[in-house]
Design an enzyme around this catalytic site. Structure first.
Site, PDB file in Angstrom:
ATOM      1  N   VAL A   1       1.050 -16.506   3.227  1.00 15.91           N
ATOM      2  CA  VAL A   1       0.660 -16.777   4.616  1.00 15.91           C
ATOM      3  C   VAL A   1      -0.614 -17.618   4.660  1.00 15.91           C
ATOM      4  CG1 VAL A   1      -0.127 -15.708   6.775  1.00 15.91           C
ATOM      5  CG2 VAL A   1       1.744 -14.648   5.478  1.00 15.91           C
TER       6      VAL A   1
ATOM      7  N   LEU B   1     -11.126   1.567  -7.964  1.00 13.36           N
ATOM      8  CA  LEU B   1     -12.369   0.877  -7.602  1.00 13.36           C
ATOM      9  C   LEU B   1     -12.655   1.181  -6.139  1.00 13.36           C
ATOM     10  CD1 LEU B   1     -11.605  -2.576  -9.283  1.00 13.36           C
ATOM     11  CD2 LEU B   1     -12.847  -0.645 -10.257  1.00 13.36           C
TER      12      LEU B   1
ATOM     13  N   LYS C   1      -3.671  -8.446   6.377  1.00 13.42           N
ATOM     14  CA  LYS C   1      -4.838  -9.320   6.396  1.00 13.42           C
ATOM     15  C   LYS C   1      -5.061  -9.831   7.813  1.00 13.42           C
ATOM     16  CE  LYS C   1      -3.807 -10.556   1.641  1.00 13.42           C
ATOM     17  NZ  LYS C   1      -3.013 -11.466   0.786  1.00 13.42           N
TER      18      LYS C   1
ATOM     19  N   ARG D   1       5.439 -16.168  -4.591  1.00 12.06           N
ATOM     20  CA  ARG D   1       5.911 -16.908  -3.410  1.00 12.06           C
ATOM     21  C   ARG D   1       4.770 -17.702  -2.793  1.00 12.06           C
ATOM     22  NH1 ARG D   1       4.301 -11.787  -1.650  1.00 12.06           N
ATOM     23  NH2 ARG D   1       2.517 -12.070  -0.287  1.00 12.06           N
TER      24      ARG D   1
ATOM     25  N   GLY E   1       0.792  -1.226   0.000  1.00 11.45           N
ATOM     26  CA  GLY E   1       0.000   0.000   0.000  1.00 11.45           C
ATOM     27  C   GLY E   1       0.826   1.279   0.000  1.00 11.45           C
TER      28      GLY E   1
ATOM     29  N   HIS F   1     -11.053  -8.209  -2.074  1.00 14.14           N
ATOM     30  CA  HIS F   1      -9.749  -8.739  -2.493  1.00 14.14           C
ATOM     31  C   HIS F   1      -9.904 -10.250  -2.603  1.00 14.14           C
ATOM     32  CE1 HIS F   1      -5.167  -9.193  -1.902  1.00 14.14           C
ATOM     33  NE2 HIS F   1      -5.669 -10.397  -2.047  1.00 14.14           N
TER      34      HIS F   1
ATOM     35  N   GLU G   1      -4.182   3.771 -12.212  1.00 15.90           N
ATOM     36  CA  GLU G   1      -5.265   2.858 -12.582  1.00 15.90           C
ATOM     37  C   GLU G   1      -6.580   3.520 -12.218  1.00 15.90           C
ATOM     38  OE1 GLU G   1      -4.997  -0.891 -10.502  1.00 15.90           O
ATOM     39  OE2 GLU G   1      -2.859  -1.070 -10.915  1.00 15.90           O
ATOM     40  N   LYS G   2      -7.640   3.083 -12.863  1.00 19.35           N
ATOM     41  CA  LYS G   2      -8.992   3.444 -12.417  1.00 19.35           C
ATOM     42  C   LYS G   2      -9.122   2.973 -10.975  1.00 19.35           C
ATOM     43  CE  LYS G   2     -13.401   4.524 -13.154  1.00 19.35           C
ATOM     44  NZ  LYS G   2     -13.795   5.861 -13.672  1.00 19.35           N
TER      45      LYS G   2
ATOM     46  N   GLU H   1      -1.956  -7.824  -9.055  1.00 17.05           N
ATOM     47  CA  GLU H   1      -0.550  -8.215  -9.121  1.00 17.05           C
ATOM     48  C   GLU H   1      -0.435  -9.708  -8.876  1.00 17.05           C
ATOM     49  OE1 GLU H   1       1.506  -6.725  -5.200  1.00 17.05           O
ATOM     50  OE2 GLU H   1      -0.006  -5.263  -5.794  1.00 17.05           O
TER      51      GLU H   1
HETATM   52  C1  MV4 Z   1      -6.405  -0.686  -5.803  1.00 16.88           C
HETATM   53  C2  MV4 Z   1      -7.585  -0.359  -5.105  1.00 16.88           C
HETATM   54  C3  MV4 Z   1      -8.648   0.140  -5.836  1.00 16.88           C
HETATM   55  N1  MV4 Z   1      -8.527   0.316  -7.167  1.00 16.88           N
HETATM   56  N2  MV4 Z   1      -6.347  -0.489  -7.131  1.00 16.88           N
HETATM   57  C4  MV4 Z   1      -3.826  -1.921  -1.928  1.00 16.88           C
HETATM   58  C5  MV4 Z   1      -2.610  -2.786  -1.830  1.00 16.88           C
HETATM   59  C6  MV4 Z   1      -2.051  -2.849  -3.186  1.00 16.88           C
HETATM   60  N3  MV4 Z   1      -1.520  -4.131  -3.451  1.00 16.88           N
HETATM   61  C7  MV4 Z   1      -3.190  -2.510  -4.097  1.00 16.88           C
HETATM   62  N4  MV4 Z   1      -4.219  -1.918  -3.293  1.00 16.88           N
HETATM   63  C8  MV4 Z   1      -5.353  -1.394  -3.850  1.00 16.88           C
HETATM   64  N5  MV4 Z   1      -5.344  -1.195  -5.187  1.00 16.88           N
HETATM   65  C9  MV4 Z   1      -7.381  -0.008  -7.790  1.00 16.88           C
HETATM   66  N6  MV4 Z   1      -7.293   0.171  -9.121  1.00 16.88           N
HETATM   67  C10 MV4 Z   1      -7.623  -0.573  -3.727  1.00 16.88           C
HETATM   68  C11 MV4 Z   1      -6.483  -1.094  -3.095  1.00 16.88           C
HETATM   69  C12 MV4 Z   1      -6.606  -1.304  -1.672  1.00 16.88           C
HETATM   70  C13 MV4 Z   1      -6.665  -2.613  -1.169  1.00 16.88           C
HETATM   71  C14 MV4 Z   1      -6.577  -3.736  -1.992  1.00 16.88           C
HETATM   72  C15 MV4 Z   1      -6.629  -5.005  -1.465  1.00 16.88           C
HETATM   73  C16 MV4 Z   1      -6.797  -5.190  -0.105  1.00 16.88           C
HETATM   74  C17 MV4 Z   1      -6.886  -4.117   0.721  1.00 16.88           C
HETATM   75  C18 MV4 Z   1      -6.821  -2.811   0.212  1.00 16.88           C
HETATM   76  C19 MV4 Z   1      -6.919  -1.719   1.065  1.00 16.88           C
HETATM   77  C20 MV4 Z   1      -6.840  -0.438   0.559  1.00 16.88           C
HETATM   78  C21 MV4 Z   1      -6.685  -0.250  -0.814  1.00 16.88           C
END
Ligand code: MV4
Length: 451
Positions: free
Chosen positions: A293, A202, A236, A290, A164, A207, A199-200, A286
């Protein structure tokens, strides 16, 4: 098959890898810092090598010390676990250059997926759905141009980002200028590259991630999904499989898309594709190259030992089964139990005076802790994972409630009270939660307590 595997990690995952090796008749080498001499996996391993002082940068991140330990003990492979050097392509390259097998994907695959821009491109070309996005952003003007092309809201991310960090949202041109500048500055401070893209954004996704296994002969299977939306500050707290948001047809559809994409990319070993899921649609975020957890929830519902499969694949074995052979049974939920204040998440290291882990049918506890063990203050605060399995989600939930109640951890604060509160909430019981749910829940609890 390997004769001796070096485990380049600590804590419960080191023990987890040791157990898989043992069941395969493979000898193990533990490496540990000066602070971890009394760790359970160090006691259980066939050999142990101290690789440096307590600080991770001088021990668990010390590439040459770890490789020296492997050479001295004659280990023929290294399992990196998660965290530390597990996604470090330079380390994998060094390991292989010394004639030792890195248990994971190839160096090239790690580099491809380690860069968010190249990972998105590879994913898109392989047929995975992705969020609309930009190339690397050159300037504020360039960022505003792309934001208007994509449409607000957008999120700026560092190409080397993780956890993040270096992520900023923007809802209009004015916010865009600041988001670009701040994300770039954060990336510069935290990552090798300060390149950012957008990115757009959301606003209310879940997740959901897909676990895959792929051997070196083009055989790929998916092991279903894990819903990891219950998180706070990118940590998490509870994970489950299957996701309450998906039905069998949706699982099969995304599973088949993922399987074909991995075939096309030619990825090998275990991997996880992270998606955001909103309004019935998946968006690739992404790929983690690996072990994760939360892998035990997938093991519970598929019966597949993911660490064993990682070792088999790395040694050149064929998967030996196809997608049709994979069956999903019941429902599994994991709680990450951290030695922390359950409200503030401030770490709480210290001595464990008394430890009693729950057991019984459908209960698994992965932990290195024993009565009298002192949790060192230098590392991650996760001390145990509790995984329950039941025929239905409700059965798993009842079992989780029972198991959390049985747990005795005396001496340090843990996240258990928070997890007990979460699983008694109507929204959680109904499976109605997104990635923001836990933060909202904790805020509302806090203001209730203050009234
Ligand atoms: C995002 C998103 C909303 N829209 N990308 C947070 C961790 C990083 N790996 C990517 N993350 C996010 N990417 C787009 N286009 C919201 C998050 C995000 C998030 C994603 C997964 C789990 C928890 C999160 C908490 C805050 C923001």
């Amino acid at each position: 098959m390997f004769e001796k595997v070096l485990i380049a990690n600590r804590g419960e995952v080191a023990l987890r890898i040791h157990r898989a090796c043992r069941e395969m008749g493979i000898r193990t080498v533990a490496v540990h810092s000066e602070a971890d001499a009394n760790a359970m996996h160090v006691r259980l391993a066939d050999e142990a090598v101290c690789i440096g002082p307590a600080r991770s940068s001088e021990s668990y991140l010390n590439k040459s010390a770890i490789i020296s330990a492997a050479l001295i003990t004659g280990a023929d492979a290294i399992h990196p676990g998660f965290g530390f050097l597990s996604e470090n392509a330079d380390f994998a390259e060094m390991v292989e250059a010394h004639g030792i097998t890195f248990i994971g994907p190839t160096v090239e695959q790690m580099r491809l997926m380690g860069d968010k821009i190249t990972a998105r491109k590879a994913a898109e070309e392989a047929g995975l759905p992705i969020t609309p996005g930009s190339p690397a952003l050159e300037s504020v003007e360039h960022a505003i141009e792309w934001a208007n092309k994509i449409g607000y809201p957008v999120i700026v991310k560092a190409k080397d980002g993780g956890g993040g960090k270096g992520m900023k949202t923007a809802f209009n041109d004015e916010e865009m200028a600041e988001a670009f500048t701040m994300a770039k500055a954060e990336a510069k401070a935290s990552f090798p590259s300060d390149v950012v893209y957008m990115e757009k954004y959301l606003q209310h996704p879940r997740h959901i991630e897909m676990q895959i296994l792929a051997d070196k002969y083009g055989h790929v299977v998916h092991l279903g999904e894990r819903d990891c939306s219950i998180q706070r500050n990118n940590q998490k707290v509870i994970e489950e499989s299957p996701s309450p948001a998906l039905n069998n047809q949706q699982r099969q559809e995304i599973g088949e898309i993922v399987r074909k994409a991995i075939e096309k990319i030619g990825y090998t070993n275990a991997g996880t594709l992270e998606f955001l899921y909103e309004d019935g649609k998946f968006y690739f975020m992404e790929m983690n190259t690996r072990l994760q957890v939360e892998h035990p929830v997938t093991e519970a519902i598929t019966g597949i030992d993911i660490v064993r499969e990682q070792i088999r694949i790395a040694s050149g074995a064929s998967l030996g089964y196809t997608q049709e052979d994979i069956q999903f049974h019941g429902h599994a939920i994991e709680c990450r139990i951290n030695a922390e204040d359950p409200e503030t998440f401030v770490p709480c290291p210290g001595k464990i005076n008394e430890w009693h882990a729950p057991g019984g049918l459908g209960v698994r506890v992965d932990s290195e802790i024993y009565s009298g063990y002192s949790i060192p203050p230098f590392y991650d605060s996760m001390i145990a994972k509790l995984i329950v399995h039941g025929k239905t989600r409700n059965a798993a939930l009842m079992r989780l409630r029972r198991a959390l109640e049985e747990f005795v951890i005396d001496g340090v604060n843990t996240t258990i009270p928070l997890q007990q509160a979460i699983i008694s909430q109507a929204e959680f019981i109904d499976g109605q939660y997104d990635i923001h749910w836990l933060e909202h829940f904790m805020k509302s609890r806090k203001s209730e307590n203050e009234e």
